[in-house]
Design a protein around this motif. Structure first.
Motif, PDB file in Angstrom:
ATOM      1  N   ALA A 196       0.965  -1.477  -0.648  1.00 36.23           N
ATOM      2  CA  ALA A 196       0.120  -0.260   0.525  1.00 36.23           C
ATOM      3  C   ALA A 196       0.904   1.545  -0.111  1.00 36.23           C
ATOM      4  CB  ALA A 196      -0.431   0.094   1.428  1.00 36.23           C
ATOM      5  N   GLY A 197       2.199   1.402   0.209  1.00 39.19           N
ATOM      6  CA  GLY A 197       3.672   2.410  -0.022  1.00 39.19           C
ATOM      7  C   GLY A 197       2.549   3.443   1.426  1.00 39.19           C
ATOM      8  N   LEU A 198       2.179   2.745   2.100  1.00 37.34           N
ATOM      9  CA  LEU A 198       1.902   3.658   4.074  1.00 37.34           C
ATOM     10  C   LEU A 198       2.982   3.826   4.736  1.00 37.34           C
ATOM     11  CD1 LEU A 198      -1.664   4.145   3.845  1.00 37.34           C
ATOM     12  CD2 LEU A 198      -0.881   5.142   2.544  1.00 37.34           C
ATOM     13  N   THR A 199       4.452   3.165   4.263  1.00 33.63           N
ATOM     14  CA  THR A 199       4.771   2.833   5.444  1.00 33.63           C
ATOM     15  C   THR A 199       5.816   3.433   6.365  1.00 33.63           C
ATOM     16  OG1 THR A 199       6.416   1.145   3.677  1.00 33.63           O
ATOM     17  CG2 THR A 199       7.685   2.119   6.029  1.00 33.63           C
ATOM     18  N   VAL A 200       5.752   4.914   6.446  1.00 33.01           N
ATOM     19  CA  VAL A 200       5.627   5.932   6.873  1.00 33.01           C
ATOM     20  C   VAL A 200       5.188   6.616   7.750  1.00 33.01           C
ATOM     21  CG1 VAL A 200       7.864   6.577   5.957  1.00 33.01           C
ATOM     22  CG2 VAL A 200       5.919   7.988   5.130  1.00 33.01           C
ATOM     23  N   LEU A 201       3.412   6.020   7.410  1.00 37.53           N
ATOM     24  CA  LEU A 201       2.745   6.887   7.860  1.00 37.53           C
ATOM     25  C   LEU A 201       1.217   5.691   8.291  1.00 37.53           C
ATOM     26  CD1 LEU A 201       1.903   8.532   4.065  1.00 37.53           C
ATOM     27  CD2 LEU A 201       2.663   9.300   6.116  1.00 37.53           C
ATOM     28  N   ALA A 202       1.874   4.718   8.498  1.00 41.51           N
ATOM     29  CA  ALA A 202       1.040   3.794   9.168  1.00 41.51           C
ATOM     30  C   ALA A 202       0.920   3.760  10.794  1.00 41.51           C
ATOM     31  CB  ALA A 202       0.543   2.286   8.525  1.00 41.51           C
ATOM     32  N   ALA A 203       0.485   3.651  11.347  1.00 41.85           N
ATOM     33  CA  ALA A 203      -0.020   3.914  12.610  1.00 41.85           C
ATOM     34  C   ALA A 203       0.284   2.136  13.987  1.00 41.85           C
ATOM     35  CB  ALA A 203      -0.573   4.366  13.511  1.00 41.85           C
ATOM     36  N   CYS A 204       0.464   2.422  15.407  1.00 41.87           N
ATOM     37  CA  CYS A 204       0.673   1.466  16.070  1.00 41.87           C
ATOM     38  C   CYS A 204      -0.518   1.820  16.322  1.00 41.87           C
ATOM     39  CB  CYS A 204       2.331   1.587  16.797  1.00 41.87           C
ATOM     40  SG  CYS A 204       3.594   1.223  16.561  1.00 41.87           S
ATOM     41  N   THR A 205      -1.237   0.953  17.182  1.00 38.85           N
ATOM     42  CA  THR A 205      -2.453   0.832  17.535  1.00 38.85           C
ATOM     43  C   THR A 205      -2.898   2.126  18.775  1.00 38.85           C
ATOM     44  OG1 THR A 205      -3.387  -1.002  16.490  1.00 38.85           O
ATOM     45  CG2 THR A 205      -5.085   0.527  17.950  1.00 38.85           C
ATOM     46  N   PRO A 206      -3.187   3.041  19.213  1.00 41.20           N
ATOM     47  CA  PRO A 206      -2.658   3.136  20.606  1.00 41.20           C
ATOM     48  C   PRO A 206      -3.361   3.283  21.646  1.00 41.20           C
ATOM     49  CG  PRO A 206      -3.137   4.540  18.815  1.00 41.20           C
ATOM     50  CD  PRO A 206      -3.594   3.659  18.267  1.00 41.20           C
ATOM     51  N   GLY A 215      10.557  14.218  -4.964  1.00 36.58           N
ATOM     52  CA  GLY A 215      10.760  12.633  -5.236  1.00 36.58           C
ATOM     53  C   GLY A 215       9.996  11.581  -3.822  1.00 36.58           C
ATOM     54  N   TYR A 216       9.170  11.627  -3.693  1.00 36.43           N
ATOM     55  CA  TYR A 216       7.914  11.181  -3.485  1.00 36.43           C
ATOM     56  C   TYR A 216       7.261  10.471  -4.620  1.00 36.43           C
ATOM     57  CZ  TYR A 216       8.018  10.215   1.439  1.00 36.43           C
ATOM     58  OH  TYR A 216       8.434  10.588   2.845  1.00 36.43           O
ATOM     59  N   VAL A 217       7.094  11.392  -5.728  1.00 39.81           N
ATOM     60  CA  VAL A 217       6.553  10.601  -6.897  1.00 39.81           C
ATOM     61  C   VAL A 217       7.250   9.739  -7.639  1.00 39.81           C
ATOM     62  CG1 VAL A 217       5.526  12.040  -8.894  1.00 39.81           C
ATOM     63  CG2 VAL A 217       4.649  12.479  -7.407  1.00 39.81           C
ATOM     64  N   ALA A 218       8.396  10.811  -7.537  1.00 43.03           N
ATOM     65  CA  ALA A 218       9.486  10.122  -8.673  1.00 43.03           C
ATOM     66  C   ALA A 218       9.910   8.037  -8.304  1.00 43.03           C
ATOM     67  CB  ALA A 218      10.987  10.893  -8.879  1.00 43.03           C
ATOM     68  N   SER A 219       9.453   7.817  -6.558  1.00 33.15           N
ATOM     69  CA  SER A 219      10.252   6.834  -6.058  1.00 33.15           C
ATOM     70  C   SER A 219       8.105   5.923  -5.938  1.00 33.15           C
ATOM     71  CB  SER A 219      10.576   6.831  -4.985  1.00 33.15           C
ATOM     72  OG  SER A 219       9.892   7.135  -4.023  1.00 33.15           O
ATOM     73  N   ARG A 220       7.871   6.288  -5.807  1.00 31.58           N
ATOM     74  CA  ARG A 220       6.078   5.290  -5.944  1.00 31.58           C
ATOM     75  C   ARG A 220       5.260   6.364  -6.903  1.00 31.58           C
ATOM     76  NH1 ARG A 220       5.481   6.005   0.820  1.00 31.58           N
ATOM     77  NH2 ARG A 220       7.103   5.864   1.825  1.00 31.58           N
ATOM     78  N   THR A 280      -0.936  10.691   0.163  1.00 32.49           N
ATOM     79  CA  THR A 280      -0.735   9.885   0.989  1.00 32.49           C
ATOM     80  C   THR A 280       0.424   9.946   1.899  1.00 32.49           C
ATOM     81  OG1 THR A 280       0.063   8.120   0.301  1.00 32.49           O
ATOM     82  CG2 THR A 280      -2.442   8.506  -0.188  1.00 32.49           C
ATOM     83  N   ALA A 281       1.765  10.645   0.711  1.00 35.82           N
ATOM     84  CA  ALA A 281       2.985  10.155   2.200  1.00 35.82           C
ATOM     85  C   ALA A 281       3.340  11.805   2.694  1.00 35.82           C
ATOM     86  CB  ALA A 281       4.142   9.325   1.587  1.00 35.82           C
ATOM     87  N   SER A 282       2.607  12.854   0.772  1.00 34.45           N
ATOM     88  CA  SER A 282       3.232  14.129   1.493  1.00 34.45           C
ATOM     89  C   SER A 282       2.699  15.219   0.957  1.00 34.45           C
ATOM     90  CB  SER A 282       4.752  13.915   1.324  1.00 34.45           C
ATOM     91  OG  SER A 282       5.356  15.229   0.496  1.00 34.45           O
ATOM     92  N   ALA A 283       2.482  15.752   1.795  1.00 39.76           N
ATOM     93  CA  ALA A 283       1.309  17.161   1.099  1.00 39.76           C
ATOM     94  C   ALA A 283       2.428  17.709  -0.748  1.00 39.76           C
ATOM     95  CB  ALA A 283       1.509  18.776   2.061  1.00 39.76           C
TER      96      ALA A 283
END
Length: 291
Positions: free
Chosen positions: A27-37, A177-182, A189-192
């Motif tokens: 899904a490409g959300l590696t840096v945006l997913a969360a641990c469940t609080p 950079g995100y567009v180029a790689s993903r 979903t990863a960068s504004a």
């Protein structure tokens, strides 16, 4: 970043495993997913109700054949699943002026002008791993950050400024950079996009834990700095801007490291009333994607 997040999932349970499998599926959300609080612990019901003696009036009414039946108390109204935005504090600041602490910038609400630069950028006197412009905040946010970091230190928590201000040109480079790689869909979903980032306002910054563990990763939610900031940030005017499972409203997945200054009064009001997003609090439409 659930429409019903009044009780968040247990942080060591099924949600984390399911979300990890989702990320592994590409899904490409590696840096945006969360641990469940952590969720509040349920209280087990008592195995036996306490014995209560009936009142004299109740005994008399039961014994009298002519007594009217007791009137049932009306059922309390069910709480609304979403707090009413009309209950927010009276409007004190603009929602569109980039120099306003109540500014809302999201995927539907770009900065105007797009290349806005805060006039009062400064480097706060806090521990930081950032350098150059990334170590800067506007003066109001910097002062609040200094107070918050000092309070965390008194509680034995080491908090570090990891990323502050980003200029339009820096945000453009980051996003591209995100567009180029993903690809663009995943990049959104990863960068504004440039001109749509809170970092450009000086009102927001990312934190790290002094241990250096889990920086910008889902497991950061469990680190002392993140736990402390979530519980105490409102005392200094900060909210976690992209909370767990509110991405259909904010447009971004959980970022426990991203703090946003809105002022002590508003942040405390949000915390006391259990409102998680600025969009809900100020009555602004959700912004899950760009228009």
């Amino acid at each position: 970043m659930c429409y019903d997040c009044s009780a968040e999932p247990n942080k060591a349970g099924t949600s984390r495993r399911s979300f990890t499998r989702f990320l592994a599926a590409g899904a490409g959300l590696t840096v945006l997913a969360a641990c469940t609080p952590e969720a509040p612990k349920a209280v087990a019901p008592s195995s036996a109700a306490p014995s209560v003696s009936p009142s004299p009036a109740a005994v008399t009414a039961a014994a009298s054949p002519t007594a009217d039946p007791p009137t049932a108390a009306p059922a309390p109204p069910e709480p609304s699943p979403t707090p009413s935005p009309s209950a927010a504090l009276p409007r004190q600041f603009s929602l569109t002026d980039p120099a306003s602490p109540w500014l809302i910038v999201n995927k539907h609400r770009p900065l105007v002008p797009a290349t806005y630069v805060p006039a009062d950028l400064m480097q706060p006197a806090v521990a930081t791993t950032a350098s150059g412009e990334a170590a800067l905040l506007n003066s109001t946010t910097a002062a609040a950050a200094e107070a918050m970091f000092a309070a965390a230190a008194r509680d034995g928590v080491s908090m570090v400024l990891a990323s502050g201000y980003r200029s339009y040109s820096t945000q453009a480079a980051t996003y591209n950079g995100y567009v180029a790689s993903r690809g663009q869909a995943d990049a959104d979903t990863a960068s504004a996009r440039p001109g749509y980032s809170e970092h450009q306002t000086g009102w927001a910054f990312d934190i790290a834990d002094g241990s250096g563990v889990c920086g910008f990763q889902p497991c950061f939610a469990d680190q002392p700095a993140a736990v402390w900031a979530k519980a105490n940030g409102h005392r200094f005017g900060f909210v976690v801007r992209y909370p767990w499972m509110f991405h259909p409203i904010t447009g971004y997945y959980y970022e426990p490291w991203h703090l946003r200054y809105i002022g002590v009064e508003a942040a405390t009001d949000m915390a006391n009333r259990g409102i998680f997003t600025l969009e809900e609090y100020f009555g602004v439409e959700p912004a899950p994607g760009y228009l």
